[in-house]
Every structure is written in C-alpha cells, then in structure tokens.
Design a protein around this motif. Structure first.
Motif, PDB file in Angstrom:
ATOM      1  N   LEU A  52       0.714  -0.692   0.078  1.00  0.00           N
ATOM      2  CA  LEU A  52      -0.338  -0.105   0.030  1.00  0.00           C
ATOM      3  C   LEU A  52       0.269   0.793  -0.248  1.00  0.00           C
ATOM      4  O   LEU A  52       0.609   2.239  -0.984  1.00  0.00           O
ATOM      5  CB  LEU A  52      -0.887  -0.078   1.114  1.00  0.00           C
ATOM      6  CG  LEU A  52      -1.710   0.862   1.458  1.00  0.00           C
ATOM      7  CD1 LEU A  52      -2.431   1.092   0.148  1.00  0.00           C
ATOM      8  CD2 LEU A  52      -2.912   0.975   2.945  1.00  0.00           C
ATOM      9  N   GLY A  53       2.124   1.400   0.544  1.00  0.00           N
ATOM     10  CA  GLY A  53       2.879   2.299   1.186  1.00  0.00           C
ATOM     11  C   GLY A  53       3.395   2.328  -0.730  1.00  0.00           C
ATOM     12  O   GLY A  53       3.381   3.811  -0.754  1.00  0.00           O
ATOM     13  N   TYR A  54       3.905   1.125  -1.135  1.00  0.00           N
ATOM     14  CA  TYR A  54       4.237   1.426  -2.507  1.00  0.00           C
ATOM     15  C   TYR A  54       3.940   2.016  -3.546  1.00  0.00           C
ATOM     16  O   TYR A  54       4.419   3.234  -4.186  1.00  0.00           O
ATOM     17  CB  TYR A  54       5.223  -0.124  -2.624  1.00  0.00           C
ATOM     18  CG  TYR A  54       6.007   0.326  -4.331  1.00  0.00           C
ATOM     19  CD1 TYR A  54       6.860   0.589  -4.577  1.00  0.00           C
ATOM     20  CD2 TYR A  54       5.571  -0.044  -5.476  1.00  0.00           C
ATOM     21  CE1 TYR A  54       7.554   0.551  -5.514  1.00  0.00           C
ATOM     22  CE2 TYR A  54       5.523  -0.417  -6.636  1.00  0.00           C
ATOM     23  CZ  TYR A  54       6.995   0.317  -7.263  1.00  0.00           C
ATOM     24  OH  TYR A  54       7.476   0.292  -8.098  1.00  0.00           O
ATOM     25  N   LYS A  60       1.785   9.507  -6.137  1.00  0.00           N
ATOM     26  CA  LYS A  60       2.213  10.894  -5.758  1.00  0.00           C
ATOM     27  C   LYS A  60       3.229  11.430  -6.692  1.00  0.00           C
ATOM     28  O   LYS A  60       3.080  12.103  -6.810  1.00  0.00           O
ATOM     29  CB  LYS A  60       2.672  10.098  -3.828  1.00  0.00           C
ATOM     30  CG  LYS A  60       3.050  11.900  -3.961  1.00  0.00           C
ATOM     31  CD  LYS A  60       3.459  11.700  -1.862  1.00  0.00           C
ATOM     32  CE  LYS A  60       3.941  13.880  -1.403  1.00  0.00           C
ATOM     33  NZ  LYS A  60       4.443  13.081  -0.265  1.00  0.00           N
ATOM     34  N   GLN A  61       4.165   9.715  -6.826  1.00  0.00           N
ATOM     35  CA  GLN A  61       4.705  10.313  -7.742  1.00  0.00           C
ATOM     36  C   GLN A  61       4.655  10.832  -8.691  1.00  0.00           C
ATOM     37  O   GLN A  61       5.482  11.928  -9.899  1.00  0.00           O
ATOM     38  CB  GLN A  61       6.470   9.321  -7.542  1.00  0.00           C
ATOM     39  CG  GLN A  61       7.223   9.947  -8.869  1.00  0.00           C
ATOM     40  CD  GLN A  61       8.610  11.181  -8.721  1.00  0.00           C
ATOM     41  OE1 GLN A  61       8.810  10.898  -7.066  1.00  0.00           O
ATOM     42  NE2 GLN A  61       9.379  11.249  -9.145  1.00  0.00           N
ATOM     43  N   MET A  62       4.298   9.632  -9.759  1.00  0.00           N
ATOM     44  CA  MET A  62       3.577  10.391 -11.166  1.00  0.00           C
ATOM     45  C   MET A  62       2.095  11.632 -10.531  1.00  0.00           C
ATOM     46  O   MET A  62       2.373  12.297 -11.871  1.00  0.00           O
ATOM     47  CB  MET A  62       2.145   8.939 -11.458  1.00  0.00           C
ATOM     48  CG  MET A  62       3.257   7.687 -11.722  1.00  0.00           C
ATOM     49  SD  MET A  62       1.807   6.419 -12.411  1.00  0.00           S
ATOM     50  CE  MET A  62       1.339   6.747 -13.387  1.00  0.00           C
ATOM     51  N   THR A  63       1.547  11.725  -9.647  1.00  0.00           N
ATOM     52  CA  THR A  63       1.074  12.639  -9.543  1.00  0.00           C
ATOM     53  C   THR A  63       2.152  14.202 -10.146  1.00  0.00           C
ATOM     54  O   THR A  63       1.968  15.397 -11.034  1.00  0.00           O
ATOM     55  CB  THR A  63       0.254  12.845  -8.546  1.00  0.00           C
ATOM     56  OG1 THR A  63      -0.440  12.275  -8.771  1.00  0.00           O
ATOM     57  CG2 THR A  63      -0.737  14.443  -8.336  1.00  0.00           C
ATOM     58  N   MET A  64       2.594  13.925  -9.008  1.00  0.00           N
ATOM     59  CA  MET A  64       4.016  15.369  -9.764  1.00  0.00           C
ATOM     60  C   MET A  64       4.728  15.394 -10.338  1.00  0.00           C
ATOM     61  O   MET A  64       4.425  16.398 -11.274  1.00  0.00           O
ATOM     62  CB  MET A  64       5.157  14.659  -8.440  1.00  0.00           C
ATOM     63  CG  MET A  64       5.725  16.087  -8.125  1.00  0.00           C
ATOM     64  SD  MET A  64       7.477  15.701  -7.227  1.00  0.00           S
ATOM     65  CE  MET A  64       8.391  14.123  -7.524  1.00  0.00           C
ATOM     66  N   VAL A  65       5.014  14.236 -11.264  1.00  0.00           N
ATOM     67  CA  VAL A  65       5.762  14.386 -12.841  1.00  0.00           C
ATOM     68  C   VAL A  65       4.909  14.745 -13.804  1.00  0.00           C
ATOM     69  O   VAL A  65       4.766  15.380 -14.299  1.00  0.00           O
ATOM     70  CB  VAL A  65       6.214  12.969 -13.745  1.00  0.00           C
ATOM     71  CG1 VAL A  65       6.580  12.930 -13.955  1.00  0.00           C
ATOM     72  CG2 VAL A  65       7.045  13.019 -12.227  1.00  0.00           C
TER      73      VAL A  65
END
Length: 340
Positions: A52-54, A60-65
């Motif tokens: 779940l954390g991964y 989150k990383q994809m949203t930021m990118v």
C-alpha cells in the motif's frame, strides 16, 4: 483495451488478498501452530502495508511528474521557456522538457515570421496605394477637363499630352511595383548561372544609352578581362539598368558616368560612378529603402523604387552593394557579385 494504473493496482490487491486468505485458511485447516499462524498473519499484514505504501508513493510521484509536465506545457502555451526539470540530469523527463522547449522556440520563431510577413504585406499595400493615388487623381482631373465641350483646341492638345504622359508614368510605376512585389513574395525564381558579367553590363549600357545621349552624358566603360560570375542575366541587367538610370537622372548635362568591372578573388566588382549632385552622409543608409525620396530629389522624376530593387536583386544572388558619395562631386555605387 489497455488497463489503467488504478485497475492494475486493484487487480493486484484482489489477487494478493485471495492468495493470503487461501494461505491462512490452509494453516487453519492443517491445525498449524498458533505462533506460526500469528507470524504468518503479521507477515501478510506487513507485506500489505508495504504494498500500500509503495502504491501510494508511486501514485504521488506520478501525480507530481504529471503536474510538472502540465506546468511545462502551460509555460510552452504561454510562449515561455520555463524549465521545471533540471537540464543537467540525463533523464527522460528532462529530455521531454528539452524537446518541448525546442518546439516552443520553433513555433515562436514561426509566429514572428508570420507577423513580420503580415506587417510587410500591409506596408506594401499601403505604399502601393499611396504611389498610385497621385497619377490616378491627375488622370481623373484631366479627363474631366477634356470632356468639357468649351475647351479650346490648344488646351485640349496640351491636356491630352499630359494624360498620355501620366499613362506612361502609371504604366512604368505598375511594372516597377509588380517587380518589387514579386521579388518580395519570392515568386521569382532566379536562373543563376556562370555567365560573362561584362556582356550583362554592356547590354544594360545599351538600354540606357538613348537617355544618356539626350542629356549629352558620356558613358565610359572599362573592363580589363572577361569575368565569369554566378548571376541571373535578366535580373542582374535590371539592377544595373536601374543604377545607370539613377546616375543619368542625377547627373547634369554634359557630365560623365564611368562603369568599371574589376575581378577580386571571390567577387566581381561593378562600379557605376557619376559626377552628379551627390548624396549627403545622413541619407546614404536610407537611399535603399522602399519608396525613399531625398529632399534634394523631389524635383526629379522617380518614386524611390530603383535602388531598392537593385539591392534586393543583388542580395538574392549572394552579392551586396556599397555606396560612397560627396555632395557636389558625385556618387559611386559598387555591386559585388560572387564568382564561385
């Protein structure tokens, strides 16, 4: 149909729950030790938490990118070169950003060219309208006079001659404007070949000789050798005729015009030197502008197209033109045409 990232995560979670549930059920059915059962449950919970954390971290990383990509594209739409990702990093995102910035600059340059072309067309239309206004007004005025039945025979003859002169002038003006517009729009395709430049110059001299002869101006031609240059015979001849015509117009009767051809390593130099009125130093940078007319030349026939056409024709063949002049001592125009 391709599955979305969310559907893939849900499917993986369902498979994990089924496998974990089956494993726990197996341990219960086989009466496994309670410690083993507890450890297995804790291990499954830990794996689930890590999964779940991964998943959340990836999301989150994809949203930021995606937000940064959106910001980059937004800056591109606003015609700005805003760098979101470091250009020093050799990553796919920095490469995409570089390509977007390159595309943005290309579109900006293209847009600037369109704006310049649009302004050039507007300016050309305005200039042509202005140049045609005077002869058309004169023609209309003298036509109205000619249809007057009370007009005397002498006046009718005089006005008819004026109308004829205006029509000749209008025809010449239209031809010059057509040449200018065709050169500016790139419609004309120059036929550049290796040809003897002295023959082209001599042909131009023959065309201008009658006008020079009327003013008793001596044309003197000097050329030591036959020089082959890369040029379009017709349009280069047109440029030289315009230079000679200008020299004849601004040289007093009984004056002289020297036409000289010299060979340099990479260029052939064609000089047209007169002993006319000359050009002021302040005006030398302006005389090649479209429709420019010097204050000292207002009384002389012309509309300021000749020298503009000369520079345009020469420049389109890889050459250039220089001028030197002194008031009261004449002017010297030098055309440099490429040999190779």
């Amino acid at each position: 149909m391709k599955m979305t990232f969310s559907k893939i995560m849900i499917a993986a979670l369902v498979i994990f729950v089924l496998i974990s549930g089956s494993f726990i059920s197996f341990l219960v059915v086989t009466n496994a030790n309670s410690l083993i059962l507890l450890i297995s449950i804790l291990f499954i919970v830990l794996i689930a938490a890590l999964f779940l954390g991964y998943t959340l971290a990836i999301r989150k990383q994809m949203t930021m990118v995606l937000n940064k990509l959106s910001e980059t594209i937004q800056s591109f739409m606003n015609m700005q070169d805003h760098q979101v990702f470091s250009m020093l990093e050799d990553t796919m995102l920095s490469k995409i950003q570089t390509q977007i910035i390159k595309l943005s600059r290309m579109l900006q340059a293209q847009n600037q060219r369109h704006l310049e072309d649009s302004e050039s067309v507007k300016s050309l239309i305005s200039d042509i309208s202005h140049q045609l206004k005077t002869p058309l007004t004169n023609l209309n005025m003298y036509y109205n006079m000619l249809i007057d039945s009370n007009l005397s025979a002498d006046k009718r003859s005089e006005f008819t001659q004026i109308v004829q002169n205006e029509l000749i002038h209008l025809n010449w003006l239209m031809e010059s404007l057509i040449k200018m517009s065709r050169l500016e729009s790139g419609i004309i395709k120059l036929n550049i070949e290796n040809q003897p430049i002295d023959k082209t110059v001599l042909t131009a001299i023959k065309q201008i000789f009658p006008k020079a002869n009327d003013k008793q101006i001596e044309l003197r031609f000097h050329s030591d050798q036959a020089i082959i240059t890369e040029h379009d015979v017709r349009w280069t001849g047109e440029a030289i005729v315009n230079l000679l015509d200008n020299a004849v117009k601004y040289t007093q009767a009984h004056g002289t015009i020297d036409i000289t051809i010299q060979k340099y390593e990479m260029f052939a130099r064609i000089d047209v030197k007169d002993n006319g009125a000359g050009i002021t130093e302040q005006e030398i940078n302006s005389i090649f502008q479209r429709f420019y007319r010097s204050e000292n030349a207002k009384q002389t026939e012309g509309v300021g197209i000749g020298l503009y056409l000369v520079r345009k024709i020469v420049a389109q063949q890889g050459g250039y033109i220089k001028v030197s002049s002194m008031i009261g001592q004449g002017s010297s125009f030098s055309i440099f045409m490429p040999i190779n």
